[in-house]
Design an enzyme around this catalytic site. Sequence first.
Site, PDB file in Angstrom:
ATOM      1  N   LYS A  22       0.959  -1.050  -0.027  1.00 10.00           N
ATOM      2  CA  LYS A  22      -0.030   0.040   0.166  1.00 10.00           C
ATOM      3  C   LYS A  22       0.993   1.273  -0.050  1.00 10.00           C
ATOM      4  O   LYS A  22       0.668   2.238  -0.747  1.00 10.00           O
ATOM      5  CB  LYS A  22      -0.777   0.001   1.201  1.00 10.00           C
ATOM      6  CG  LYS A  22      -1.533   1.258   1.419  1.00 10.00           C
ATOM      7  CD  LYS A  22      -2.444   1.483   2.781  1.00 10.00           C
ATOM      8  CE  LYS A  22      -1.672   1.613   4.225  1.00 10.00           C
ATOM      9  NZ  LYS A  22      -1.052   2.704   4.200  1.00 10.00           N
ATOM     10  N   ASN A  23       1.792   1.326   0.812  1.00  4.77           N
ATOM     11  CA  ASN A  23       2.653   2.493   0.759  1.00  4.77           C
ATOM     12  C   ASN A  23       3.598   2.759  -0.138  1.00  4.77           C
ATOM     13  O   ASN A  23       4.163   3.631  -0.169  1.00  4.77           O
ATOM     14  CB  ASN A  23       3.512   2.497   2.401  1.00  4.77           C
ATOM     15  CG  ASN A  23       2.726   2.697   3.395  1.00  4.77           C
ATOM     16  OD1 ASN A  23       1.465   2.717   3.303  1.00  4.77           O
ATOM     17  ND2 ASN A  23       3.144   2.798   4.648  1.00  4.77           N
ATOM     18  N   CYS A 116      -4.098  12.723  13.671  1.00  9.64           N
ATOM     19  CA  CYS A 116      -4.806  11.490  13.538  1.00  9.64           C
ATOM     20  C   CYS A 116      -4.393  10.676  14.816  1.00  9.64           C
ATOM     21  O   CYS A 116      -3.763  11.141  15.696  1.00  9.64           O
ATOM     22  CB  CYS A 116      -4.373  10.803  12.233  1.00  9.64           C
ATOM     23  SG  CYS A 116      -2.691  10.011  12.242  1.00  9.64           S
ATOM     24  N   ARG A 121       1.255  14.466  13.324  1.00  7.42           N
ATOM     25  CA  ARG A 121       1.483  14.214  12.077  1.00  7.42           C
ATOM     26  C   ARG A 121       1.535  15.642  11.225  1.00  7.42           C
ATOM     27  O   ARG A 121       0.699  15.503  10.402  1.00  7.42           O
ATOM     28  CB  ARG A 121       0.989  13.177  11.532  1.00  7.42           C
ATOM     29  CG  ARG A 121       1.098  11.946  12.342  1.00  7.42           C
ATOM     30  CD  ARG A 121       0.227  10.862  11.631  1.00  7.42           C
ATOM     31  NE  ARG A 121       1.214  10.066  10.521  1.00  7.42           N
ATOM     32  CZ  ARG A 121       0.675   9.180   9.726  1.00  7.42           C
ATOM     33  NH1 ARG A 121      -0.262   8.546  10.216  1.00  7.42           N
ATOM     34  NH2 ARG A 121       1.591   8.410   8.890  1.00  7.42           N
ATOM     35  N   LEU A 125       7.403  20.046   7.079  1.00  5.07           N
ATOM     36  CA  LEU A 125       8.606  19.634   6.245  1.00  5.07           C
ATOM     37  C   LEU A 125       8.454  19.696   4.723  1.00  5.07           C
ATOM     38  O   LEU A 125       9.046  20.162   4.022  1.00  5.07           O
ATOM     39  CB  LEU A 125       9.165  18.536   6.736  1.00  5.07           C
ATOM     40  CG  LEU A 125       9.706  18.435   8.277  1.00  5.07           C
ATOM     41  CD1 LEU A 125      10.135  17.038   8.718  1.00  5.07           C
ATOM     42  CD2 LEU A 125      10.640  19.498   8.591  1.00  5.07           C
ATOM     43  N   ASP A 307       5.416   0.577  11.862  1.00  2.00           N
ATOM     44  CA  ASP A 307       4.194  -0.039  11.218  1.00  2.00           C
ATOM     45  C   ASP A 307       4.159  -1.483  11.797  1.00  2.00           C
ATOM     46  O   ASP A 307       3.147  -2.216  11.485  1.00  2.00           O
ATOM     47  CB  ASP A 307       4.089   0.122   9.851  1.00  2.00           C
ATOM     48  CG  ASP A 307       3.712   1.599   9.483  1.00  2.00           C
ATOM     49  OD1 ASP A 307       3.214   2.517  10.203  1.00  2.00           O
ATOM     50  OD2 ASP A 307       3.803   1.720   8.108  1.00  2.00           O
ATOM     51  N   LEU A 329       8.981   7.256  16.882  1.00  2.00           N
ATOM     52  CA  LEU A 329       8.464   7.981  15.531  1.00  2.00           C
ATOM     53  C   LEU A 329       7.087   8.687  15.823  1.00  2.00           C
ATOM     54  O   LEU A 329       6.954   9.723  15.430  1.00  2.00           O
ATOM     55  CB  LEU A 329       8.373   7.133  14.397  1.00  2.00           C
ATOM     56  CG  LEU A 329       9.625   6.717  13.786  1.00  2.00           C
ATOM     57  CD1 LEU A 329       9.583   5.938  12.345  1.00  2.00           C
ATOM     58  CD2 LEU A 329      10.556   7.765  13.397  1.00  2.00           C
ATOM     59  N   ARG A 400      -8.423  -0.340   5.324  1.00  2.00           N
ATOM     60  CA  ARG A 400      -7.629   0.735   4.804  1.00  2.00           C
ATOM     61  C   ARG A 400      -6.367   0.064   4.306  1.00  2.00           C
ATOM     62  O   ARG A 400      -5.809   0.723   3.249  1.00  2.00           O
ATOM     63  CB  ARG A 400      -7.426   1.732   5.829  1.00  2.00           C
ATOM     64  CG  ARG A 400      -8.233   2.912   6.118  1.00  2.00           C
ATOM     65  CD  ARG A 400      -7.768   3.970   7.022  1.00  2.00           C
ATOM     66  NE  ARG A 400      -6.455   4.265   6.437  1.00  2.00           N
ATOM     67  CZ  ARG A 400      -5.494   4.877   7.290  1.00  2.00           C
ATOM     68  NH1 ARG A 400      -5.628   4.646   8.411  1.00  2.00           N
ATOM     69  NH2 ARG A 400      -4.142   4.738   6.623  1.00  2.00           N
TER      70      ARG A 400
HETATM   71  C1  UD1 Z   1       4.713   7.071   6.461  1.00  2.00           C
HETATM   72  C2  UD1 Z   1       3.875   5.820   6.160  1.00  2.00           C
HETATM   73  C3  UD1 Z   1       3.517   5.186   7.595  1.00  2.00           C
HETATM   74  C4  UD1 Z   1       4.725   4.935   8.418  1.00  2.00           C
HETATM   75  C5  UD1 Z   1       5.705   6.159   8.657  1.00  2.00           C
HETATM   76  C6  UD1 Z   1       6.849   6.081   9.466  1.00  2.00           C
HETATM   77  C7  UD1 Z   1       2.967   6.221   4.106  1.00  2.00           C
HETATM   78  C8  UD1 Z   1       1.734   6.437   3.114  1.00  2.00           C
HETATM   79  N1  UD1 Z   1       2.923   6.143   5.442  1.00  2.00           N
HETATM   80  O1  UD1 Z   1       4.019   7.917   6.928  1.00  2.00           O
HETATM   81  O2  UD1 Z   1       2.947   3.891   7.437  1.00  2.00           O
HETATM   82  O3  UD1 Z   1       4.131   4.640   9.838  1.00  2.00           O
HETATM   83  O4  UD1 Z   1       5.770   6.546   7.207  1.00  2.00           O
HETATM   84  O5  UD1 Z   1       7.576   5.114   8.762  1.00  2.00           O
HETATM   85  O6  UD1 Z   1       3.986   5.791   3.620  1.00  2.00           O
HETATM   86  N2  UD1 Z   1       7.072  14.712  10.543  1.00  2.00           N
HETATM   87  C9  UD1 Z   1       6.984  16.043  10.914  1.00  2.00           C
HETATM   88  N3  UD1 Z   1       6.694  16.920   9.724  1.00  2.00           N
HETATM   89  C10 UD1 Z   1       6.393  16.723   8.613  1.00  2.00           C
HETATM   90  C11 UD1 Z   1       6.426  15.273   7.962  1.00  2.00           C
HETATM   91  C12 UD1 Z   1       6.708  14.439   9.194  1.00  2.00           C
HETATM   92  O7  UD1 Z   1       7.267  16.551  11.952  1.00  2.00           O
HETATM   93  O8  UD1 Z   1       6.267  17.602   7.618  1.00  2.00           O
HETATM   94  C13 UD1 Z   1       7.087  13.803  11.677  1.00  2.00           C
HETATM   95  C14 UD1 Z   1       5.872  13.061  11.852  1.00  2.00           C
HETATM   96  O9  UD1 Z   1       5.063  13.612  12.852  1.00  2.00           O
HETATM   97  C15 UD1 Z   1       6.696  11.708  12.612  1.00  2.00           C
HETATM   98  C16 UD1 Z   1       7.991  11.831  11.583  1.00  2.00           C
HETATM   99  O10 UD1 Z   1       8.421  12.813  11.168  1.00  2.00           O
HETATM  100  O11 UD1 Z   1       6.870  11.903  13.852  1.00  2.00           O
HETATM  101  C17 UD1 Z   1       8.061  10.644  10.591  1.00  2.00           C
HETATM  102  O12 UD1 Z   1       6.833  10.856   9.790  1.00  2.00           O
HETATM  103  P1  UD1 Z   1       6.769  10.493   8.135  1.00  2.00           P
HETATM  104  O13 UD1 Z   1       8.072   9.801   7.792  1.00  2.00           O
HETATM  105  O14 UD1 Z   1       6.477  11.744   7.489  1.00  2.00           O
HETATM  106  O15 UD1 Z   1       5.501   9.482   8.084  1.00  2.00           O
HETATM  107  P2  UD1 Z   1       4.537   9.473   7.006  1.00  2.00           P
HETATM  108  O16 UD1 Z   1       5.189   9.650   5.729  1.00  2.00           O
HETATM  109  O17 UD1 Z   1       3.254  10.251   7.056  1.00  2.00           O
END
Ligand code: UD1
Length: 422
Positions: A22-23, A116, A121, A125, A307, A329, A400
């Site tokens: 999915k990801n 969420c 989240r 960035l 995950d 995370l 999902r």
């Molecule tokens: C993706 C995966 C999710 C997985 C996660 C971590 C998809 C669709 N989802 O989520 O299943 O659990 O990676 O492996 O691929 N953060 C910020 N600012 C930002 C972006 C992220 O502070 O702009 C923080 C987040 O809150 C979190 C960390 O960075 O603490 C990592 O998040 P991120 O890698 O961005 O997760 P997703 O891409 O949303």
Amino acid sequence: MDYLKVIGKKNLKGSVKISGAKNAALPLLAATILSSNKLNISNLPDVVDINTLLQLLEMLGATYDKNKNFLQIDSTTIDKTKATYEIVKTMRASILVLGPLLARFGHCEVSLPGGCAIGQRPVDLHLKALEQMGATIEIKNGYIEAKAPKGLQGATIVFDKITVTGTENIVMAAALADGKTTIVNAAKEPEVIQLCEIIRDAGIYIEGIGTNTITIEGSKQQLLDMKDFTIIPDRIEAGTYLCAGAITNAILKVENVEPKHLDAVLAKFEEMGFGILKDKTSITILPANKVKPVNIITTEYPGFPTDMQAQFMALATMADGMSIIDEKLFENRFMHVSELVRMGAEITVNGTTANIQGTPKKLLGTDVMATDLRASSALVLAGLVADGETNIHRIYHLDRGYDKLEKKLTALGANIIRDKEI
Ligand code: UD1
């Protein structure tokens, strides 16, 4: 609304075919926005999140034809650039259209995803990086309004934190930008790697794929000649079925997988006393004589994936001793704890650390609530070994991201029934 009834203590055995990731599929579907041609995509998982993104692409003007795990999609016809709240609220990963829409059209509006269940989240960035590429970004009425009328410019982006979808958004934006973009502190997940490879196969120069520094030479808004592709296997689905084998102490094989994507997870099974057999595309888990406790710290790939944290917590309830899980995370990713405790698990949480005192053979079936995607699968796993019936409510979370979960588990010997809430 559906719920799952799991009747515990059935012996599992056999093999299960793992679906596409999915990801990986989500960013790859978003990347079709960059394509100058129709695309055939194979090994698409049949899960709600994929249908949600397809619905969003259709609302933007794309057309598609889906037949089981095969998709033909034409995103060249996209002529709208607004991803509405109604759709983004159902799936945060809709943010993945931001980079490609902005890069192709020079403007777009994407509803700001809210918090969420597993934490705040933010997407700061993603936005900061696009601004560094010359975009102006305003948040208005809950929408991200992004503009880059002259197209995006290549830039050096240093991510403060490693972000998976953030890296993917910028890789897609950079593919159509003017000049060279370097992403420092990039995510290295296999799903990010596949996205980079598909963009490279479309003729874009990308260096550093799979490392933490990715350099991309953009096409100056020229759409990409993308090739048909097959989605990589879902390493989290595979890990979840291996947990099903482990928790029931069965011999269970997962097929159609990429074993090296699961190295960190397999190491933890081995530390807990389970046997692991691998070949090129399959992994078999073998029973443990005694399930040993484990210490886990979740981190970015190639470390142990967040995950898989909830599923290993369910498994740790079977260990002989105290396991410790540190969730690095997401600040709120222990929602499954209170539900596991309701089933008889002994778990205490202190900040980002959970201590799990193994209580083998003590879990009891009851009514529990799914709170997020992976938490839901942890409850199914606990239900497999609990005494009696476990009714898991709000399983839309599970739908999902897990392709035919109860069918696959039933074929392995589990007793699981899907029914409607009254
Ligand atoms: C993706 C995966 C999710 C997985 C996660 C971590 C998809 C669709 N989802 O989520 O299943 O659990 O990676 O492996 O691929 N953060 C910020 N600012 C930002 C972006 C992220 O502070 O702009 C923080 C987040 O809150 C979190 C960390 O960075 O603490 C990592 O998040 P991120 O890698 O961005 O997760 P997703 O891409 O949303």
